[in-house]
Design a protein around this motif. Sequence first.
Motif, PDB file in Angstrom:
ATOM      1  N   LEU A 169       0.842  -1.178  -0.047  1.00  0.00           N
ATOM      2  CA  LEU A 169       0.142   0.091   0.053  1.00  0.00           C
ATOM      3  C   LEU A 169       0.989   1.318  -0.018  1.00  0.00           C
ATOM      4  CD1 LEU A 169      -2.919  -1.301   2.429  1.00  0.00           C
ATOM      5  CD2 LEU A 169      -3.188  -0.644  -0.175  1.00  0.00           C
ATOM      6  N   GLN A 170       1.885   1.261   0.688  1.00  0.00           N
ATOM      7  CA  GLN A 170       2.744   2.466   0.765  1.00  0.00           C
ATOM      8  C   GLN A 170       3.517   2.503  -0.590  1.00  0.00           C
ATOM      9  OE1 GLN A 170       4.576   1.658   4.721  1.00  0.00           O
ATOM     10  NE2 GLN A 170       2.686   1.950   5.636  1.00  0.00           N
ATOM     11  N   LYS A 171       4.095   1.571  -1.130  1.00  0.00           N
ATOM     12  CA  LYS A 171       4.767   1.431  -2.400  1.00  0.00           C
ATOM     13  C   LYS A 171       3.816   2.207  -3.599  1.00  0.00           C
ATOM     14  CE  LYS A 171       5.889  -2.559  -4.811  1.00  0.00           C
ATOM     15  NZ  LYS A 171       6.534  -3.711  -4.810  1.00  0.00           N
ATOM     16  N   HIS A 172       2.594   1.812  -3.606  1.00  0.00           N
ATOM     17  CA  HIS A 172       1.857   2.207  -4.567  1.00  0.00           C
ATOM     18  C   HIS A 172       0.968   3.637  -4.338  1.00  0.00           C
ATOM     19  CE1 HIS A 172       2.792  -1.009  -6.907  1.00  0.00           C
ATOM     20  NE2 HIS A 172       2.646  -1.865  -5.696  1.00  0.00           N
ATOM     21  N   GLY A 173       0.884   4.013  -3.176  1.00  0.00           N
ATOM     22  CA  GLY A 173       0.345   4.930  -2.627  1.00  0.00           C
ATOM     23  C   GLY A 173      -1.197   5.179  -3.083  1.00  0.00           C
ATOM     24  N   PRO A 174      -1.759   6.320  -3.577  1.00  0.00           N
ATOM     25  CA  PRO A 174      -2.990   6.602  -3.763  1.00  0.00           C
ATOM     26  C   PRO A 174      -3.449   5.679  -5.186  1.00  0.00           C
ATOM     27  CG  PRO A 174      -1.929   8.395  -4.755  1.00  0.00           C
ATOM     28  CD  PRO A 174      -1.051   7.544  -3.938  1.00  0.00           C
ATOM     29  N   ASP A 175      -2.551   4.677  -5.866  1.00  0.00           N
ATOM     30  CA  ASP A 175      -3.069   3.896  -6.890  1.00  0.00           C
ATOM     31  C   ASP A 175      -3.477   2.694  -6.359  1.00  0.00           C
ATOM     32  OD1 ASP A 175      -2.447   6.005  -8.596  1.00  0.00           O
ATOM     33  OD2 ASP A 175      -0.347   5.249  -9.144  1.00  0.00           O
ATOM     34  N   ALA A 176      -3.093   2.308  -5.002  1.00  0.00           N
ATOM     35  CA  ALA A 176      -3.605   1.104  -4.490  1.00  0.00           C
ATOM     36  C   ALA A 176      -5.012   1.004  -3.789  1.00  0.00           C
ATOM     37  CB  ALA A 176      -2.219   0.491  -3.614  1.00  0.00           C
ATOM     38  N   ARG A 177      -5.528  -0.165  -3.770  1.00  0.00           N
ATOM     39  CA  ARG A 177      -6.800  -0.195  -2.788  1.00  0.00           C
ATOM     40  C   ARG A 177      -6.466  -1.577  -2.421  1.00  0.00           C
ATOM     41  NH1 ARG A 177     -10.862   3.357  -4.859  1.00  0.00           N
ATOM     42  NH2 ARG A 177     -12.492   2.434  -3.783  1.00  0.00           N
ATOM     43  N   VAL A 178      -7.102  -1.654  -0.994  1.00  0.00           N
ATOM     44  CA  VAL A 178      -7.196  -2.992  -0.388  1.00  0.00           C
ATOM     45  C   VAL A 178      -8.487  -4.020  -1.000  1.00  0.00           C
ATOM     46  CG1 VAL A 178      -8.096  -4.237   1.914  1.00  0.00           C
ATOM     47  CG2 VAL A 178      -6.391  -2.500   1.916  1.00  0.00           C
ATOM     48  N   LEU A 179      -8.236  -5.023  -1.100  1.00  0.00           N
ATOM     49  CA  LEU A 179      -9.442  -5.896  -1.684  1.00  0.00           C
ATOM     50  C   LEU A 179      -9.652  -6.750  -0.500  1.00  0.00           C
ATOM     51  CD1 LEU A 179     -11.385  -7.221  -4.072  1.00  0.00           C
ATOM     52  CD2 LEU A 179      -9.472  -8.662  -4.500  1.00  0.00           C
ATOM     53  N   ALA A 180     -11.010  -6.723   0.179  1.00  0.00           N
ATOM     54  CA  ALA A 180     -11.445  -7.627   1.058  1.00  0.00           C
ATOM     55  C   ALA A 180     -12.331  -8.771   0.477  1.00  0.00           C
ATOM     56  CB  ALA A 180     -12.020  -6.784   2.339  1.00  0.00           C
ATOM     57  N   GLY A 181     -13.631  -8.595   0.740  1.00  0.00           N
ATOM     58  CA  GLY A 181     -14.739  -9.453   0.095  1.00  0.00           C
ATOM     59  C   GLY A 181     -14.839  -9.173  -1.376  1.00  0.00           C
ATOM     60  N   GLY A 182     -14.457  -7.810  -1.631  1.00  0.00           N
ATOM     61  CA  GLY A 182     -14.917  -7.610  -3.233  1.00  0.00           C
ATOM     62  C   GLY A 182     -16.007  -7.049  -3.433  1.00  0.00           C
ATOM     63  N   GLN A 183     -17.189  -7.331  -2.320  1.00  0.00           N
ATOM     64  CA  GLN A 183     -18.570  -7.116  -2.730  1.00  0.00           C
ATOM     65  C   GLN A 183     -19.124  -5.715  -3.392  1.00  0.00           C
ATOM     66  OE1 GLN A 183     -20.709 -10.153  -3.184  1.00  0.00           O
ATOM     67  NE2 GLN A 183     -18.612 -10.580  -3.056  1.00  0.00           N
ATOM     68  N   LEU A 205     -16.320   3.061 -11.749  1.00  0.00           N
ATOM     69  CA  LEU A 205     -16.422   4.127 -10.829  1.00  0.00           C
ATOM     70  C   LEU A 205     -14.922   4.266  -9.978  1.00  0.00           C
ATOM     71  CD1 LEU A 205     -20.007   3.581  -9.343  1.00  0.00           C
ATOM     72  CD2 LEU A 205     -19.254   5.336 -10.734  1.00  0.00           C
ATOM     73  N   ALA A 206     -14.733   3.123  -9.738  1.00  0.00           N
ATOM     74  CA  ALA A 206     -13.008   3.057  -9.129  1.00  0.00           C
ATOM     75  C   ALA A 206     -12.139   2.536 -10.214  1.00  0.00           C
ATOM     76  CB  ALA A 206     -13.361   1.934  -7.939  1.00  0.00           C
ATOM     77  N   ARG A 207     -11.071   3.111 -10.237  1.00  0.00           N
ATOM     78  CA  ARG A 207      -9.785   2.396 -11.332  1.00  0.00           C
ATOM     79  C   ARG A 207      -8.489   2.305 -10.478  1.00  0.00           C
ATOM     80  NH1 ARG A 207     -10.288   4.375 -16.889  1.00  0.00           N
ATOM     81  NH2 ARG A 207     -12.576   4.705 -17.436  1.00  0.00           N
ATOM     82  N   PRO A 208      -8.366   1.715  -9.487  1.00  0.00           N
ATOM     83  CA  PRO A 208      -7.162   1.395  -8.674  1.00  0.00           C
ATOM     84  C   PRO A 208      -6.288   0.758  -9.603  1.00  0.00           C
ATOM     85  CG  PRO A 208      -8.745  -0.361  -7.968  1.00  0.00           C
ATOM     86  CD  PRO A 208      -9.577   0.604  -8.894  1.00  0.00           C
ATOM     87  N   ALA A 209      -4.970   1.194  -9.919  1.00  0.00           N
ATOM     88  CA  ALA A 209      -3.913   0.633 -10.637  1.00  0.00           C
ATOM     89  C   ALA A 209      -3.375  -0.832  -9.982  1.00  0.00           C
ATOM     90  CB  ALA A 209      -2.793   1.457 -10.783  1.00  0.00           C
ATOM     91  N   VAL A 210      -3.667  -0.762  -8.641  1.00  0.00           N
ATOM     92  CA  VAL A 210      -3.247  -2.136  -7.889  1.00  0.00           C
ATOM     93  C   VAL A 210      -4.106  -2.519  -6.803  1.00  0.00           C
ATOM     94  CG1 VAL A 210      -1.231  -3.149  -6.372  1.00  0.00           C
ATOM     95  CG2 VAL A 210      -0.803  -1.456  -8.193  1.00  0.00           C
ATOM     96  N   LEU A 211      -4.292  -3.786  -6.751  1.00  0.00           N
ATOM     97  CA  LEU A 211      -5.312  -4.308  -5.855  1.00  0.00           C
ATOM     98  C   LEU A 211      -4.394  -5.166  -4.771  1.00  0.00           C
ATOM     99  CD1 LEU A 211      -8.507  -5.902  -7.270  1.00  0.00           C
ATOM    100  CD2 LEU A 211      -8.216  -3.584  -6.240  1.00  0.00           C
ATOM    101  N   VAL A 212      -4.501  -4.614  -3.496  1.00  0.00           N
ATOM    102  CA  VAL A 212      -3.841  -5.682  -2.559  1.00  0.00           C
ATOM    103  C   VAL A 212      -4.903  -6.351  -1.871  1.00  0.00           C
ATOM    104  CG1 VAL A 212      -2.439  -5.296  -0.556  1.00  0.00           C
ATOM    105  CG2 VAL A 212      -2.226  -3.617  -2.309  1.00  0.00           C
ATOM    106  N   ASP A 213      -4.825  -7.540  -2.377  1.00  0.00           N
ATOM    107  CA  ASP A 213      -5.636  -8.711  -1.700  1.00  0.00           C
ATOM    108  C   ASP A 213      -5.312  -9.349  -0.293  1.00  0.00           C
ATOM    109  OD1 ASP A 213      -7.448 -10.909  -1.293  1.00  0.00           O
ATOM    110  OD2 ASP A 213      -6.999 -11.669  -3.269  1.00  0.00           O
ATOM    111  N   ILE A 214      -6.161  -8.736   0.791  1.00  0.00           N
ATOM    112  CA  ILE A 214      -5.817  -9.403   2.102  1.00  0.00           C
ATOM    113  C   ILE A 214      -6.609 -10.494   2.334  1.00  0.00           C
ATOM    114  CG2 ILE A 214      -5.560  -6.852   2.837  1.00  0.00           C
ATOM    115  CD1 ILE A 214      -8.115  -7.167   4.018  1.00  0.00           C
ATOM    116  N   ASN A 215      -7.173 -11.507   1.514  1.00  0.00           N
ATOM    117  CA  ASN A 215      -7.879 -12.855   1.858  1.00  0.00           C
ATOM    118  C   ASN A 215      -7.138 -13.776   2.455  1.00  0.00           C
ATOM    119  OD1 ASN A 215     -10.788 -12.196   1.297  1.00  0.00           O
ATOM    120  ND2 ASN A 215      -9.885 -11.153  -0.273  1.00  0.00           N
TER     121      ASN A 215
END
Length: 292
Positions: A21-35, A45-55
């Motif tokens: 998350l720190q490496k990619h800053g505002p381009d990254a988003r946490v992916l939890a359930g993804g719902q 409506l959202a265009r994150p460059a990187v998804l960080v999957d925490i599952n």
Amino acid sequence: MIPAAFDYVRAHSPDEALTELQKHGPDARVLAGGQSLIPAMRFRLARPAVLVDINEIKDLDYVRIGDGTLSIGAIARDSAVERAAWIGDRRWSLLHDVSRVVADPVVRQTGTVVGSLCHNDPAGDWTATALAARASVVVRGTAGSRTVPIDDFLVDSFTTAVTEGEMALEARFPVPDDRTAGSYQKIERKVGDYATAAAAVQVSLNADGTIRAAGIALSAAGPCAVRVSDAERLLVGQKPGGDLIRAAADAAAGKSAPQADLRGSVAYKKNLASVLVVRGLHRAFGRLGVNV
Ligand SMILES: Cc1cc2nc3c(=O)[nH]c(=O)nc-3n(C[C@H](O)[C@H](O)[C@H](O)COP(=O)(O)OP(=O)(O)OC[C@H]3O[C@@H](n4cnc5c(N)ncnc54)[C@H](O)[C@@H]3O)c2cc1C
């Protein structure tokens, strides 16, 4: 629609997730359930460059009670709360009710409580519940962890106190005492729909029957869930009664600031807010053996 292109990283520990998350800053988003996040990406409506999957961070998959706190880890599903052994206990009646009406059973099998709080949808069910129950959220970043009271956590529609490079680790709900009960009242167009209006209520009584504490919050009544502080203040120190409940309902209607949409007009939704607070308080007091 197909989401815009993105990179995908699977984290196996909170440290790994935070590094990404720190490496990619505002381009990254946490992916939890993804719902919520995946549909938002599909609609662009959202265009994150990187998804960080925490599952795969299995250490965050827990729903446990200890030291006066119910802790819900960041990848604990809604269904884990719905099926918890203690959920039938009167003290947890607010969580009992809400855990059965968030979305539908399929969504609850994947969606997370912490993800719902982080998403902060104006019509979300967990946000109003967390306000009424006076929950908090543990947020972690480079400077360590902090515990944020829910009133400060919910900043605005789809905006929380989680800042760039941070993630939420768990939600915390204080364990209510024996003379506490609650209720979640939701009007939805059909099963699985977001609330047209909803009210979360939790009340605690003193030994003499007066109200010791009250939590009342509305969903679909503004940019994000709203605490009805005036109603809470009215109730504390009083004996439950019809006039008191009507006054609390009036305060709720006054605080409700919904938007007109396909689910109904502003006037209709404000009226619903007060009706649902009345129903919620009757139900909560009834669960405590006080029939008003
Ligand atoms: C058909 C359908 C019906 C629904 N109906 C309802 C409903 O009636 N009521 C309701 O409340 N919700 C409803 N939802 C939403 C559902 O409850 C989602 O699961 C929830 O809003 C988000 O949880 P999630 O784990 O899927 O989060 P995700 O979709 O993975 O994430 C949502 C957002 O939160 C962020 N996030 C998630 N976890 C963290 C974390 N640990 N730290 C930092 N940021 C994080 C993500 O980056 C993203 O921005 C519905 C969803 C669907 C698909």
